[in-house]
Design an enzyme around this catalytic site. Structure first.
Site, PDB file in Angstrom:
ATOM      1  N   LYS A 279     -32.412 -32.181  -4.516  1.00 50.01           N
ATOM      2  CA  LYS A 279     -31.020 -32.266  -4.324  1.00 50.01           C
ATOM      3  C   LYS A 279     -30.796 -31.055  -4.759  1.00 50.01           C
ATOM      4  CE  LYS A 279     -28.550 -36.515  -6.238  1.00 50.01           C
ATOM      5  NZ  LYS A 279     -28.376 -38.077  -6.220  1.00 50.01           N
ATOM      6  N   GLU A 367     -29.400 -54.411 -10.316  1.00 45.55           N
ATOM      7  CA  GLU A 367     -27.832 -54.951 -10.937  1.00 45.55           C
ATOM      8  C   GLU A 367     -28.824 -56.146 -10.766  1.00 45.55           C
ATOM      9  OE1 GLU A 367     -27.543 -53.010  -8.241  1.00 45.55           O
ATOM     10  OE2 GLU A 367     -26.080 -51.602  -9.586  1.00 45.55           O
ATOM     11  N   ARG A 395     -23.612 -57.404  -6.828  1.00 46.49           N
ATOM     12  CA  ARG A 395     -24.932 -57.734  -6.723  1.00 46.49           C
ATOM     13  C   ARG A 395     -25.483 -58.765  -7.539  1.00 46.49           C
ATOM     14  NH1 ARG A 395     -27.361 -53.564  -3.768  1.00 46.49           N
ATOM     15  NH2 ARG A 395     -26.375 -53.748  -2.070  1.00 46.49           N
TER      16      ARG A 395
HETATM   17  C1  LIG Z   1     -25.214 -51.086  -5.716  1.00 39.31           C
HETATM   18  C2  LIG Z   1     -25.426 -49.532  -6.204  1.00 39.31           C
HETATM   19  N1  LIG Z   1     -25.743 -49.733  -7.246  1.00 39.31           N
HETATM   20  C3  LIG Z   1     -25.577 -48.472  -7.903  1.00 39.31           C
HETATM   21  C4  LIG Z   1     -24.667 -47.487  -7.033  1.00 39.31           C
HETATM   22  C5  LIG Z   1     -24.430 -45.900  -7.378  1.00 39.31           C
HETATM   23  N2  LIG Z   1     -25.150 -45.096  -6.665  1.00 39.31           N
HETATM   24  C6  LIG Z   1     -24.693 -44.274  -5.729  1.00 39.31           C
HETATM   25  S1  LIG Z   1     -26.010 -43.335  -4.983  1.00 39.31           S
HETATM   26  C7  LIG Z   1     -26.388 -43.487  -6.220  1.00 39.31           C
HETATM   27  C8  LIG Z   1     -28.162 -42.592  -6.287  1.00 39.31           C
HETATM   28  C9  LIG Z   1     -28.825 -42.929  -4.888  1.00 39.31           C
HETATM   29  O1  LIG Z   1     -30.281 -42.026  -4.815  1.00 39.31           O
HETATM   30  P1  LIG Z   1     -30.841 -41.844  -3.818  1.00 39.31           P
HETATM   31  O2  LIG Z   1     -30.944 -42.673  -2.966  1.00 39.31           O
HETATM   32  O3  LIG Z   1     -31.769 -41.511  -4.183  1.00 39.31           O
HETATM   33  O4  LIG Z   1     -29.850 -40.971  -3.159  1.00 39.31           O
HETATM   34  P2  LIG Z   1     -29.743 -39.355  -3.284  1.00 39.31           P
HETATM   35  O5  LIG Z   1     -27.918 -39.339  -4.151  1.00 39.31           O
HETATM   36  O6  LIG Z   1     -30.775 -39.045  -4.575  1.00 39.31           O
HETATM   37  O7  LIG Z   1     -30.128 -38.851  -2.357  1.00 39.31           O
HETATM   38  C10 LIG Z   1     -26.553 -44.796  -7.217  1.00 39.31           C
HETATM   39  C11 LIG Z   1     -27.472 -45.504  -8.276  1.00 39.31           C
HETATM   40  C12 LIG Z   1     -24.826 -48.184  -5.497  1.00 39.31           C
HETATM   41  N3  LIG Z   1     -23.763 -47.135  -4.688  1.00 39.31           N
HETATM   42  N4  LIG Z   1     -24.476 -49.486  -5.353  1.00 39.31           N
END
Ligand SMILES: Cc1ncc(C[n+]2csc(CCOP(=O)(O)OP(=O)(O)O)c2C)c(N)n1
Ligand SMILES: CC(=O)[C@@H](O)[C@H](O)COP(=O)(O)O
Ligand SMILES: [Mg+2]
Length: 619
Positions: A279, A367, A395
């Site tokens: 990342k 959530e 959610r």
């Molecule tokens: C239902 C929901 N909860 C929380 C989020 C906030 N959120 C957006 S991206 C993310 C992390 C995602 O991690 P990953 O899938 O590993 O993607 P990366 O950014 O590491 O590539 C979170 C918690 C969201 N978008 N939707």
């Protein structure tokens, strides 16, 4: 090839491996330059550059369907599908969206913003394709954070059963927004370090040429296929879902990615391609980030990594205000615990986590689970505080209702990012919570107008034995001199009479209350302003007083009107004045019984309707 010359992804299919590598570096440079000016999701996009290039090299969008989970990492896809010239408008009004957007491009076949929808969407496309005897690939790209989300696990379960042809590119960077946790993460760690991984990695790294695909490539393809067929690829987690698996592959090695995607394309049925990435790749500060500061950024100075806009010294974010208040309460009461569904950085709970590591719980993107778990924690004697962004709380509607409301459990919910959030757009605007929470029995829903009221509401919430929500917006407000706490009477509003001859009444909430008061003073107007700090229950006594003043009433709400504060005021006005006779279930849960007996008990049977009509006719 110049980035601005890319009008269609098919253009990159003719590039050599070396040219693709140069393109990857150019895209990284482009992302850093642009996002440093506009803000946006930097780290995830820097990490997915090579994966996206290899996807567009192997597959043919828009015929083949590419679905990016959350969609926050779809900037490279936007660049490769001819949208680079619009990047200066990223996340601005009428500009490029920060997520996949169907109206923006035929290459965006799906839209999201919330996590963990991609696998269900991919299966949906695969079913539609098969039922209609069509022929295209369906590719979902999902991160390790999103993979552990409940919807993903539900989808994997179904995908493993249906066995339809689709490709899941699992982008594993060992990070959600901050460090990833949980059982799925542990299972992935074991795949990363398995012998099979090492031998597979060597296969791909050692035996594949770095420019053109030739006999060697075919050898590896068939070796991969043989392994899949003979079940030799033993990847716990995915195997348990009845899915075939390839990888892990170095996610920054374009030739290796191309080869493994080609192999996956050949495969019948669903297959997971496990890709390891870094990342923030290519930008020092983002690569070193462990807490998620570089996940989503505001404009910054590329050399120093410092944000261009700093908070005024006398202001704090609402998240920080609530978290500081929580820390003070947690110091006084050892039963106070904090829960976040993967948003520790955004919700400003890292300080709490450091001070009370045993009382802090990051449960991942979950959530629904966070709310139900908090409910049981409260029954076990703890005083849980759950911090959730308003739009993500959508959610957990069932858990708010079925678990907290119905059992009337004393959980405090901090609804962060309530109201308009701006740049993230329609998936993230936190404008529905008042409306969807107001109908839940036993639940208290409030919003402070300033920092002092935020502390008082927090204190009141922990002194109350009901589910208690405090909503607060994105952004900042003035700080108070010190943190102290006072009880606020539940459901009470505040009235400010300005000037001697009020011409109107404005009912509002949150930080707008002070802004309205300020504007009235500045313009020498005379009005009554009401701080409606509770949406449920509302201040019925004050409402009556206001109705009796016979002045025009303006309800100024900055969230959806349907079901919001204005609905609450109108419903009460109607209840007193009885213009429209409403029959329906009152604000409580309905116990079991025959439908007939329940309709009678709740006065929603036809007898009640006609009795009411008769009664009214005699009035
Ligand atoms: C239902 C929901 N909860 C929380 C989020 C906030 N959120 C957006 S991206 C993310 C992390 C995602 O991690 P990953 O899938 O590993 O993607 P990366 O950014 O590491 O590539 C979170 C918690 C969201 N978008 N939707
Ligand atoms: C993609 C996503 O859902 C989050 O990264 C979100 O954009 C965070 O919003 P804040 O910037 O308000 O924390
Ligand atoms: Mg990740």
């Amino acid at each position: 090839m110049q980035i601005y010359d890319i009008k269609d992804p098919s253009q990159i299919k003719n590039l050599s491996m070396k040219q693709l590598d140069v393109l990857a570096q150019d895209i990284r440079h482009f992302l850093i330059q642009n996002i440093s000016k506009t803000g946006g999701h930097l780290s995830s996009n820097l990490g997915i550059v090579e994966i996206t290039i290899a996807m567009h090299y192997v597959f043919s969008s828009p015929k083949d369907k590419m679905i990016f989970d959350v969609g926050h990492q779809s900037y490279v896809h936007k660049i490769l599908t001819g949208r680079s010239t619009k990047f200066a408008t990223l996340r601005k009004l009428n500009g490029l969206s920060g997520y996949q957007k169907r109206s923006e491009s035929p290459h965006d076949c799906w839209e999201a913003g919330h996590s963990s929808t991609s696998l269900s969407a991919a299966l949906g496309y695969a079913i539609a394709r098969d039922v209609q005897h069509q022929n295209y690939e369906v590719i979902a790209v999902i991160g390790d954070g999103a993979l552990a989300g409940g919807m993903s696990l539900e989808a994997l379960n179904d995908i493993g059963a249906q066995k339809r042809k689709m490709i899941i590119i699992f982008n594993d960077n060992a990070m959600s927004i901050s460090k990833n946790r949980g059982g799925v993460e542990k299972r992935i760690t074991s795949i990363r370090s398995s012998h099979l991984y090492r031998s597979m990695k060597n296969d791909i790294k050692v035996t594949l040429p770095h420019n053109k695909m030739g006999d060697e490539t075919l050898k590896v393809f068939s070796s991969i296929r043989d392994r899949i067929k003979s079940g030799l690829i033993d990847a716990p987690l995915f195997q348990e879902f009845n899915l075939d698996y390839l990888g892990p592959v170095d996610g920054h090695n374009i030739p290796a990615l191309i080869k493994v995607f080609e192999a996956a394309k050949e495969h019948d049925g669903p297959i997971v391609v496990h890709v390891r990435t870094k990342k923030g790749k290519g930008y020092r500060y983002a690569e070193q980030d462990k807490i998620g500061q570089w996940h989503g950024v505001s404009p910054f100075n590329i050399q120093t990594g410092q944000p261009l806009m700093k908070l005024p010294i006398n202001e704090k974010t609402w998240s920080n205000i609530i978290s500081d208040g929580l820390i003070e309460l947690a110091k006084k009461n050892k039963d106070v615990v904090a829960i976040t569904p993967a948003m520790a950085q955004g919700s400003k709970l890292l300080k709490f986590a450091k001070l009370f590591p045993d009382r802090f719980f990051d449960c991942g993107i979950a959530e629904e689970h966070a709310i139900t778990m908090a409910g049981a924690m409260s029954l076990g004697g703890l005083r849980p505080f759950v911090s959730i962004y308003s739009s993500f709380l959508q959610r957990a509607y069932d858990q708010m209702n079925h678990d907290l409301g119905r059992m009337d459990l004393p959980v405090v919910i901090g609804i962060d990012r309530a109201g308009l959030v701006g740049d993230d757009g329609e998936t993230h605007q936190g404008v529905f919570d008042i409306s969807f929470l107001r109908s839940i029995p036993n639940l208290i829903l409030s919003q402070p107008k300033d920092a002092k009221e935020a502390y008082d509401l927090l204190y009141t919430a922990f002194a109350t034995k009901h589910p208690f929500c405090i909503r607060y917006p994105r952004g900042q407000t003035a700080v108070t001199d010190k943190i102290d706490f006072h009880l606020i009477s539940i459901g009470s509003w505040e009235r400010f009479d300005i000037g001697s001859d009020p011409k109107a009444i404005i009912i509002s909430y949150g930080p707008d209350v002070d802004r309205i008061i300020h504007t009235i003073h500045e313009n020498n107007l005379s009005m009554i302003v009401v701080n409606a700090r509770f949406f449920k229950p509302i201040d019925q006594e004050m409402c009556k007083e206001l109705f009796n003043l016979d002045l025009p009433i303006y309800v100024y709400e900055t969230d959806v009107k349907i079901g919001g504060l204005s609905s609450a005021v109108l419903e009460y006005q109607n209840e007193i004045e009885n213009h429209i006779h409403i029959l329906g279930i009152d604000d409580h849960y309905v116990q079991h019984g025959s439908i007939r007996s329940l309709r009678k008990k709740e006065h929603i049977d036809l007898e009640s309707l006609f009795r009411e009509i008769e009664r009214y006719g005699q009035d």
